[in-house]
Design a protein around this motif. Structure first.
Motif, short mmCIF file in Angstrom:
data_model
loop_
_atom_site.label_atom_id
_atom_site.label_comp_id
_atom_site.label_asym_id
_atom_site.label_seq_id
_atom_site.Cartn_x
_atom_site.Cartn_y
_atom_site.Cartn_z
N PRO A 114 0.82 -1.22 0.00
CA PRO A 114 0.00 0.00 0.00
C PRO A 114 0.85 1.27 0.00
O PRO A 114 0.46 2.29 -0.57
CB PRO A 114 -0.79 -0.09 1.31
CG PRO A 114 -0.72 -1.52 1.72
CD PRO A 114 0.56 -2.06 1.18
N LEU A 116 3.72 1.56 -1.50
CA LEU A 116 4.19 1.74 -2.88
C LEU A 116 3.17 2.55 -3.67
O LEU A 116 3.53 3.47 -4.40
CB LEU A 116 4.41 0.37 -3.53
CG LEU A 116 4.59 0.35 -5.05
CD1 LEU A 116 5.89 1.01 -5.47
CD2 LEU A 116 4.55 -1.08 -5.59
N PHE A 117 1.88 2.20 -3.48
CA PHE A 117 0.85 2.90 -4.25
C PHE A 117 0.71 4.36 -3.81
O PHE A 117 0.15 5.17 -4.52
CB PHE A 117 -0.49 2.17 -4.11
CG PHE A 117 -0.47 0.79 -4.70
CD1 PHE A 117 0.14 0.56 -5.92
CD2 PHE A 117 -1.03 -0.30 -4.03
CE1 PHE A 117 0.17 -0.71 -6.48
CE2 PHE A 117 -0.99 -1.57 -4.57
CZ PHE A 117 -0.40 -1.77 -5.80
N GLN A 118 1.22 4.69 -2.60
CA GLN A 118 1.21 6.09 -2.17
C GLN A 118 2.51 6.79 -2.54
O GLN A 118 2.71 7.96 -2.20
CB GLN A 118 0.98 6.17 -0.66
CG GLN A 118 -0.40 5.73 -0.21
CD GLN A 118 -1.51 6.56 -0.84
OE1 GLN A 118 -1.41 7.77 -0.92
NE2 GLN A 118 -2.56 5.89 -1.29
N GLY A 119 3.40 6.06 -3.20
CA GLY A 119 4.62 6.69 -3.70
C GLY A 119 5.74 6.84 -2.68
O GLY A 119 6.62 7.68 -2.85
N ARG A 125 9.47 2.51 3.10
CA ARG A 125 8.54 1.37 3.13
C ARG A 125 9.08 0.24 4.00
O ARG A 125 8.36 -0.33 4.81
CB ARG A 125 8.33 0.85 1.70
CG ARG A 125 7.34 1.67 0.90
CD ARG A 125 7.13 1.03 -0.44
NE ARG A 125 7.97 1.64 -1.47
CZ ARG A 125 8.42 1.00 -2.53
NH1 ARG A 125 8.17 -0.28 -2.70
NH2 ARG A 125 9.14 1.63 -3.42
#
Lengths: 236, 405
Positions: A114, A116-119, A125
């Motif tokens: 999740p 990763l999807f928020q950059g 991470r």
């Protein structure tokens, strides 16, 4: 009662209809609901009562046919798909009955996804995932794949994943449905602990005992409507 | 970000079964064909050139043509070249030497076996030196023919083995019967890698004339020029001379004047055709491979529907899902490309070694790094382009429906 408390979710006259040829299935038929920061809410009801659909709407996985949904003051009922995805990823953590971990990622990688999807950067991470693993007491299992973990362990990884982006709200859909009583209890204890730490938790279940024992407020749903709202002893 | 997607894609590729990789066969075959072709490159050219015995020295060859010009040069020609033609050509400016060659067919007997083959006339004196130079022949056993050798022959390399058609190898000192006369074998030539020169019988001109009785007819005229830079001009002069002598119009020549360049051009044309054909096959294979990737990616979108739903639930945007499948598809193509490059280089490498050992040539495999780089990029592109539709399909999944599947 709710005075002085911050409002996290507000549903106003929310309807979700499915059109199946001639028939209209009114899955959710005019629901009003206010959930405050720090609440532990259970949505109770038999299957087909609309509880899961309500949860999907609250979780911005689906858009209502009618009505307004406010998440943290923002109306999400009319947002585009990718804005929804962004909000969902940031503000809401999902926990599913069947865990739904990505099978070819390790426990740690699942927790990192999740973010990763928020950059977030890889080092951020990793760090966050390690902390979350510690929190759900699975540091020694971080490199295990889902099929190498027990049901309870998988659900704890799922909880850690739900917490990855520090969401305000955790949505749990029958979180103990696939677990035996003892491991289910452990999972519930984690949820309660995070609730005490300030997370808002919305749990969908058909088990009245579970709802009464852990939640503070219980919404009883039937035929797409809220039948009654009760407060448990935990609400004080 | 791209790196992260690539990481996820690699993990997804790892868990794929053999089925997914079988769909890569098309891309593998296509890339293998192209890489092998280029790696073989000059090896293949060397092989073809030596097979047809094309001389590398600057020699013009003249032969008569006609309606029935199949078979060895000169045979079946309606209006053969004559000795006077040779003398006339020799008088041209720019011509150092013109040598008559006769190449009749004959019957050869050895130890009760009979084969039919080609006999080449070898002239005397300075002309002999020129012919040996032009043919680039050397003895591997014994010696070449000398002036005043009578009743002696030199044989091509295949006579050492069964390849010439005789079950017994012929050795220096053996006697063979050619067209019912007995000749002594004084030498065997080195391997040339040509079906013409390795099976041929060399015989001095006087012996051959007596045997075949061709009189002043000439099968082939080998012309040595004074200045290599003038080869085209001399060629035109010879053509003009022969048109006058044979009384034919330009464009209706019943003879042929050819230079090594022209012959090499012909070879390159043939090779070009072969290459175009292989490239066509490669193209078809790659298209088939791309369709295979579309298929396998579509299947995997359906198989991973629930996973797509989960990723959307935890915040994946449509573009996140798209890129993940897009890159995965590209990497799938890349795997096919890498395998193709591997097999292509192996085939090219061993192919060249094979050609070299067969011909005794020393062509080296040509490993073209730019081509390999382009193949890698190309196979990734093919894969990712094939993945566009499936990836869009994955991105468009409705999260709730996908989760429920």
């Amino acid at each position: 009662m709710a005075k002085g408390k911050r409002e996290v979710i507000r549903l106003e006259g929310v309807k979700k209809y499915y059109f199946m040829g001639e028939n209209i299935v009114k899955a959710v038929d005019g629901v009003d609901m206010v959930i405050n920061h720090g609440d532990f809410v259970a949505i109770m009801g038999p299957s087909g009562s609309g509880k899961s659909t309500t949860m999907n709407l609250v979780g911005s996985l689906d858009l209502p046919t009618d009505g307004e949904i406010y998440l943290d003051g923002h109306n999400i009922a009319r947002l585009s798909e990718s804005s929804l995805a962004q909000i969902r990823g940031k503000k809401i953590g999902f926990i599913f009955q069947s865990f739904n971990l990505i099978p070819n990622l390790t426990a740690k990688e699942n927790i990192m996804l999740p973010m990763l999807f928020q950059g977030l950067r890889i080092d951020e991470r990793e760090l966050k995932a390690e902390k979350l693993l510690e929190l759900v007491e699975l540091t020694d299992r971080k490199n295990h794949y889902p099929n190498q973990l027990s049901g309870g362990q998988q659900q704890r990884v799922a909880i850690a994943r739900a917490l990855a982006n520090d969401p305000d709200v955790i949505l749990a859909d029958e979180p103990t449905g696939n677990l035996d009583t003892k491991t289910g209890e452990k999972v519930m204890n984690f949820l309660e602990e995070f609730n005490r730490k300030g997370k808002t938790i919305i749990m969908v279940t058909h088990d009245p005992e579970l709802a009464k024992e852990h939640a503070k407020i219980v919404y009883w749903m039937k035929d797409g409507k809220i039948e009654k709202t009760t407060k448990t002893k935990k609400a004080r | 970000m791209i790196k992260d997607y690539a990481g996820l894609a690699v993990k997804n590729l790892k868990r794929r079964g053999l089925r997914s990789y079988l769909t890569l066969l098309g891309i593998l075959i296509g890339i293998t064909a192209v890489i092998a072709l280029i790696t073989l490159g000059n090896g293949l050219r060397t092989a073809v050139i030596s097979q047809f015995g094309i001389s590398s020295t600057e020699v013009i060859s003249v032969q008569a043509g006609g309606v029935n010009a199949f078979g060895p040069p000169g045979s079946g020609v309606t209006n053969p070249l004559r000795l006077e033609d040779v003398e006339a050509i020799e008088k041209l400016n720019g011509v150092e030497r013109a040598v008559r060659r006769n190449i009749p067919t004959g019957k050869l007997e050895f130890k009760d076996e009979v084969i039919f083959g080609v006999i080449m006339s070898i002239p005397d004196g300075e002309d002999r030196k020129f012919v040996y130079e032009e043919l680039n022949i050397n003895p591997v056993e014994g010696r070449l023919l000398k002036d005043r050798d009578i009743g002696k022959v030199v044989l091509g390399n295949n006579f050492l083995t069964e390849k010439a058609g005789l079950s017994n190898p012929v050795k220096v000192g053996n006697k063979v019967r050619i067209s019912d006369k007995t000749f002594e074998v004084v030498g065997i030539t080195e391997k040339k890698g040509s079906f013409i020169f390795d099976n041929v019988v060399h015989m001095n001109e006087n012996d051959l004339e007596a045997l075949a009785g061709y009189g002043d007819k000439v099968d082939l005229i080998a012309v040595k020029i004074k200045d290599k830079g003038e080869i085209e001009k001399v060629k035109e002069d010879i053509e003009k001379l022969l048109r006058e002598r044979r009384n034919v119009e330009e464009g209706e020549e019943d003879f042929e004047v050819s230079t090594p360049e022209a012959e090499l051009e012909t070879v390159d044309q043939v090779l070009g055709g072969v290459q175009a054909f292989i490239v066509l096959i490669a193209f078809v294979a790659i298209v088939v491979g791309a369709i295979g990737i579309v298929n396998t990616m579509t299947t995997s979108v359906l198989e991973r529907k629930k996973e797509i739903g989960v990723m959307k639930a935890i915040g994946a945007k449509n573009s996140d899902i798209f890129f993940q499948f897009f890159i995965e598809s590209g990497l799938l193509g890349l795997v096919g490309g890498i395998a193709g490059i591997f097999f292509g280089i192996i085939i090219g490498f061993f192919g060249t070694i094979g050609i070299n050992s067969f011909l005794g040539s020393s062509a080296s495999p040509k490993i073209d790094l730019i081509l390999i780089f382009l193949s890698l990029i190309g196979s990734f592109l093919i894969g990712s382009i094939a993945g566009i539709t499936p990836a869009l399909r994955a991105a468009k999944q409705h999260p709730v429906k996908a989760l429920r599947s």
